[in-house]
Design a protein around this motif. Structure first.
Motif, PDB file in Angstrom:
ATOM      1  N   MET A   1       0.602  -1.393  -0.013  1.00 58.82           N
ATOM      2  CA  MET A   1       0.072  -0.033   0.257  1.00 58.82           C
ATOM      3  C   MET A   1       0.854   0.889  -0.341  1.00 58.82           C
ATOM      4  O   MET A   1       1.825   1.213   0.297  1.00 58.82           O
ATOM      5  N   ASN A   2       0.231   2.239  -0.523  1.00 59.96           N
ATOM      6  CA  ASN A   2       1.137   3.452  -0.415  1.00 59.96           C
ATOM      7  C   ASN A   2       0.550   4.426   0.556  1.00 59.96           C
ATOM      8  O   ASN A   2      -0.887   4.370   1.032  1.00 59.96           O
ATOM      9  N   VAL A   3       1.573   4.595   1.840  1.00 56.15           N
ATOM     10  CA  VAL A   3       0.877   5.308   2.721  1.00 56.15           C
ATOM     11  C   VAL A   3       1.508   6.165   2.907  1.00 56.15           C
ATOM     12  O   VAL A   3       2.871   6.443   3.131  1.00 56.15           O
ATOM     13  N   LEU A   4       0.413   7.674   3.283  1.00 58.43           N
ATOM     14  CA  LEU A   4       0.986   8.831   3.600  1.00 58.43           C
ATOM     15  C   LEU A   4       2.048   8.189   6.198  1.00 58.43           C
ATOM     16  O   LEU A   4       0.471   8.305   6.335  1.00 58.43           O
ATOM     17  N   VAL A   5       2.801   8.878   5.760  1.00 59.73           N
ATOM     18  CA  VAL A   5       2.969   8.699   7.064  1.00 59.73           C
ATOM     19  C   VAL A   5       3.571  10.166   7.814  1.00 59.73           C
ATOM     20  O   VAL A   5       4.899  11.017   7.385  1.00 59.73           O
TER      21      VAL A   5
ATOM     22  N   ARG B   1      10.474   2.345   8.469  1.00 56.38           N
ATOM     23  CA  ARG B   1      11.606   1.271   8.601  1.00 56.38           C
ATOM     24  C   ARG B   1      11.000  -0.260   8.321  1.00 56.38           C
ATOM     25  O   ARG B   1      10.447  -0.707   7.804  1.00 56.38           O
ATOM     26  N   ALA B   2       9.508  -0.417   8.698  1.00 52.03           N
ATOM     27  CA  ALA B   2       9.008  -1.499   9.168  1.00 52.03           C
ATOM     28  C   ALA B   2       7.954  -1.885   8.012  1.00 52.03           C
ATOM     29  O   ALA B   2       6.897  -3.254   8.042  1.00 52.03           O
ATOM     30  N   LEU B   3       7.625  -0.663   7.633  1.00 47.74           N
ATOM     31  CA  LEU B   3       6.993  -0.293   6.514  1.00 47.74           C
ATOM     32  C   LEU B   3       7.084  -1.181   4.806  1.00 47.74           C
ATOM     33  O   LEU B   3       6.987  -2.236   3.986  1.00 47.74           O
ATOM     34  N   ILE B   4       8.190  -0.605   5.276  1.00 49.24           N
ATOM     35  CA  ILE B   4       8.998  -0.998   3.520  1.00 49.24           C
ATOM     36  C   ILE B   4       9.444  -2.077   4.180  1.00 49.24           C
ATOM     37  O   ILE B   4       9.726  -3.399   2.835  1.00 49.24           O
ATOM     38  N   GLU B   5       9.558  -3.331   4.607  1.00 52.60           N
ATOM     39  CA  GLU B   5      10.129  -4.396   5.134  1.00 52.60           C
ATOM     40  C   GLU B   5       9.303  -5.325   4.551  1.00 52.60           C
ATOM     41  O   GLU B   5       9.424  -6.309   4.320  1.00 52.60           O
ATOM     42  N   ALA B   6       7.820  -4.904   4.572  1.00 56.38           N
ATOM     43  CA  ALA B   6       6.691  -5.538   4.575  1.00 56.38           C
ATOM     44  C   ALA B   6       6.062  -5.247   3.387  1.00 56.38           C
ATOM     45  O   ALA B   6       4.823  -6.181   2.770  1.00 56.38           O
ATOM     46  N   GLY B   7       6.808  -4.848   2.502  1.00 52.75           N
ATOM     47  CA  GLY B   7       6.564  -4.513   0.537  1.00 52.75           C
ATOM     48  C   GLY B   7       6.101  -4.086   0.785  1.00 52.75           C
ATOM     49  O   GLY B   7       5.425  -2.340  -0.151  1.00 52.75           O
TER      50      GLY B   7
ATOM     51  N   HIS C   1      10.606  18.920  15.428  1.00 54.90           N
ATOM     52  CA  HIS C   1      11.194  17.708  16.552  1.00 54.90           C
ATOM     53  C   HIS C   1      11.963  16.974  15.151  1.00 54.90           C
ATOM     54  O   HIS C   1      12.320  16.270  16.367  1.00 54.90           O
ATOM     55  N   GLY C   2      11.722  15.997  14.376  1.00 51.31           N
ATOM     56  CA  GLY C   2      12.363  14.805  14.020  1.00 51.31           C
ATOM     57  C   GLY C   2      14.027  15.299  13.231  1.00 51.31           C
ATOM     58  O   GLY C   2      13.711  16.599  12.907  1.00 51.31           O
ATOM     59  N   HIS C   3      13.954  14.431  12.353  1.00 54.49           N
ATOM     60  CA  HIS C   3      15.156  14.030  11.436  1.00 54.49           C
ATOM     61  C   HIS C   3      15.369  13.567  10.344  1.00 54.49           C
ATOM     62  O   HIS C   3      15.231  12.767  10.242  1.00 54.49           O
ATOM     63  N   ALA C   4      15.923  14.774   9.184  1.00 55.46           N
ATOM     64  CA  ALA C   4      15.893  14.317   8.465  1.00 55.46           C
ATOM     65  C   ALA C   4      16.336  12.778   7.841  1.00 55.46           C
ATOM     66  O   ALA C   4      16.051  11.350   7.570  1.00 55.46           O
ATOM     67  N   ALA C   5      17.366  12.425   8.498  1.00 55.93           N
ATOM     68  CA  ALA C   5      18.428  11.188   8.459  1.00 55.93           C
ATOM     69  C   ALA C   5      18.064  10.008   9.081  1.00 55.93           C
ATOM     70  O   ALA C   5      18.107   9.190   8.366  1.00 55.93           O
ATOM     71  N   SER C   6      16.925  10.082   9.551  1.00 53.28           N
ATOM     72  CA  SER C   6      16.214   8.880  10.046  1.00 53.28           C
ATOM     73  C   SER C   6      14.530   8.706   9.154  1.00 53.28           C
ATOM     74  O   SER C   6      14.952   7.310   8.992  1.00 53.28           O
ATOM     75  N   VAL C   7      14.688   9.510   8.169  1.00 49.38           N
ATOM     76  CA  VAL C   7      13.891   8.966   6.871  1.00 49.38           C
ATOM     77  C   VAL C   7      14.588   7.798   5.992  1.00 49.38           C
ATOM     78  O   VAL C   7      13.658   6.617   5.960  1.00 49.38           O
ATOM     79  N   GLY C   8      15.750   7.725   5.444  1.00 48.83           N
ATOM     80  CA  GLY C   8      16.413   7.108   5.057  1.00 48.83           C
ATOM     81  C   GLY C   8      16.001   6.907   3.065  1.00 48.83           C
ATOM     82  O   GLY C   8      15.828   8.271   3.273  1.00 48.83           O
ATOM     83  N   GLU C   9      15.992   5.952   2.522  1.00 55.95           N
ATOM     84  CA  GLU C   9      15.388   5.808   1.450  1.00 55.95           C
ATOM     85  C   GLU C   9      14.044   6.340   1.004  1.00 55.95           C
ATOM     86  O   GLU C   9      13.384   6.364  -0.725  1.00 55.95           O
TER      87      GLU C   9
ATOM     88  N   LYS D   1       5.803  -2.888  13.863  1.00 54.51           N
ATOM     89  CA  LYS D   1       5.699  -3.385  12.948  1.00 54.51           C
ATOM     90  C   LYS D   1       4.124  -3.856  13.709  1.00 54.51           C
ATOM     91  O   LYS D   1       3.276  -4.182  12.514  1.00 54.51           O
ATOM     92  N   ALA D   2       3.478  -3.277  14.882  1.00 50.73           N
ATOM     93  CA  ALA D   2       2.128  -3.338  14.968  1.00 50.73           C
ATOM     94  C   ALA D   2       1.250  -2.733  14.314  1.00 50.73           C
ATOM     95  O   ALA D   2       0.045  -2.588  13.575  1.00 50.73           O
ATOM     96  N   HIS D   3       1.574  -1.881  13.991  1.00 48.25           N
ATOM     97  CA  HIS D   3       1.279  -0.430  12.707  1.00 48.25           C
ATOM     98  C   HIS D   3       1.314  -0.928  11.497  1.00 48.25           C
ATOM     99  O   HIS D   3      -0.162  -1.120  11.199  1.00 48.25           O
TER     100      HIS D   3
END
Ligand code: NAD
Length: 331
Positions: free
Chosen positions: A1-5, A18-24, A35-43, A230-232
């Protein structure tokens, strides 16, 4: 699914990405980076902006054919919420109404919401099940409860499905050590304990050692952030498969005291971690432990690494390699 986070560059949101990417699935992050960090978003794709920006959110929904929204974006400081309630109702409640309206206008009908155990307030009964009275004792908890109630009405009256996830205490860091907790200001126990271990604080404060608990300090239910993430995904897939809307506790189902956390952190880090006993804080219940049975059954989900050693050990791996948080990751 395409998910807005939304809030996907924050602590829990970045782990969910990360969990969403891992689950496809394909996460699209929307974060103001206040408050967030661009570096935490990865790919993942990162859209810089505010949830309140109706045009921006609408454009993102269309451009990325968004099918579901995971909403993490919020302010999280309980103390600040009592001093500046409007700030919290504006960002944690009002902005969600705007988001829900934009979703509706763009045909997005699945919503996973970051709620909190603070919606229960001082629960008489432990462990706390979802049918316990909802009586928040702070503005932060109330700002989240209103959203849950709005979602319940939308689910009754419209084509809308939601899962409100009431987190207990999130802790730890991604098992690969690349993302972790970096709040500013920091008010969570585990990072504060490790800031003390790293010599960034003189001591860790224990607020009250005369509670009616085995060692006199407060007991909380800690859930590993990776289990939480992963629960999300499971909750979203439940909705996508036609599952019913509702609120669910996310906790491990057992409690650990403040002293236990400090002791475990001493073992993980080898540091002395001086502790100072301070008076109790107003509104701190002695014990907060979840009954997570409803999430276990409905999502076929179980915490896998939410034992204290894994939570504290992964947190130490992150903090010891990133003593200045993402400032180290971005070098
Ligand atoms: N950390 C916990 O133990 C815990 C416990 C219960 C509930 N929660 C909830 O989980 C969610 C995530 O918490 P966290 O610890 O990851 O917090 P965080 O501060 O690390 O992440 C929140 C993110 O949202 C962003 N943000 C805030 N308002 C925004 C807005 N209006 N538009 C766009 N971006 C915005 C921030 O920049 C940040 O990146 C929050 O909703 C919080 O209330 C957290």
């Amino acid at each position: 699914m395409n998910v807005l986070v939304t809030g996907g560059a924050g602590y829990i949101g970045s782990h969910a990405v990360r969990a969403l990417i891992e689950a496809g699935h394909t996460p699209i992050v929307l974060d103001s980076l206040e408050h967030g960090h661009a570096a935490s978003v990865g790919e993942a794709e990162l859209i810089l902006g505010n949830v309140l920006d109706h045009e921006l959110v609408a454009r993102a929904c269309r451009q990325f054919s968004i099918e579901a929204v995971m909403h993490f974006a919020a302010y999280i400081e309980v103390g600040e919420s009592m001093v500046d309630p409007i700030k919290y109702y504006a960002n944690n409640t009002m902005s969600v109404l705007s988001l829900l309206k934009t979703m509706q206008e763009n045909g997005v009908g699945k919503f996973i919401f970051s709620s909190t155990a603070a919606t229960y307030g001082q629960s008489e009964k432990v462990p706390i099940a979802e049918d316990a009275p909802l009586a928040p004792i702070n503005v932060y908890g109330h700002s989240k409860l209103i959203v849950e109630q709005v979602c319940s009405w939308l689910a009754r009256q419209t084509e809308f499905g939601f899962i409100a996830l009431r987190y207990f205490n999130a802790g730890g860091a991604h098992p690969d050590g690349t993302i972790g907790e970096d709040h500013n200001p920091e008010s969570h126990l585990i990072p504060l304990v490790f800031q003390t271990a790293l010599g960034k604080r003189k001591s860790i404060s224990i607020f009250g050692d005369d509670y009616d608990t085995p060692d006199g300090t407060c007991v909380r239910d800690y859930i590993h952030v990776w289990d939480l993430a992963k629960a999300h995904v499971k909750a979203m897939e439940h909705l996508a498969n036609g599952g019913a809307s509702g609120a669910f506790n996310l906790g491990a189902g057992n409690g650990h005291s403040v002293r236990e956390i400090i002791e475990c952190a001493r073992r993980a880090s080898g540091a002395a971690i001086p502790a100072e006993i301070k008076p109790r804080r107003a509104g701190d219940p002695a014990v907060l432990v979840a009954d997570p049975g409803r999430a276990f059954e409905t999502f076929n989900w179980r915490p896998e690494i939410s034992d204290l050693k894994s939570i504290v050990g992964s947190a130490w791996q992150w903090h010891s390699t990133h003593p200045d948080g993402y400032a180290d990751a971005e070098l």
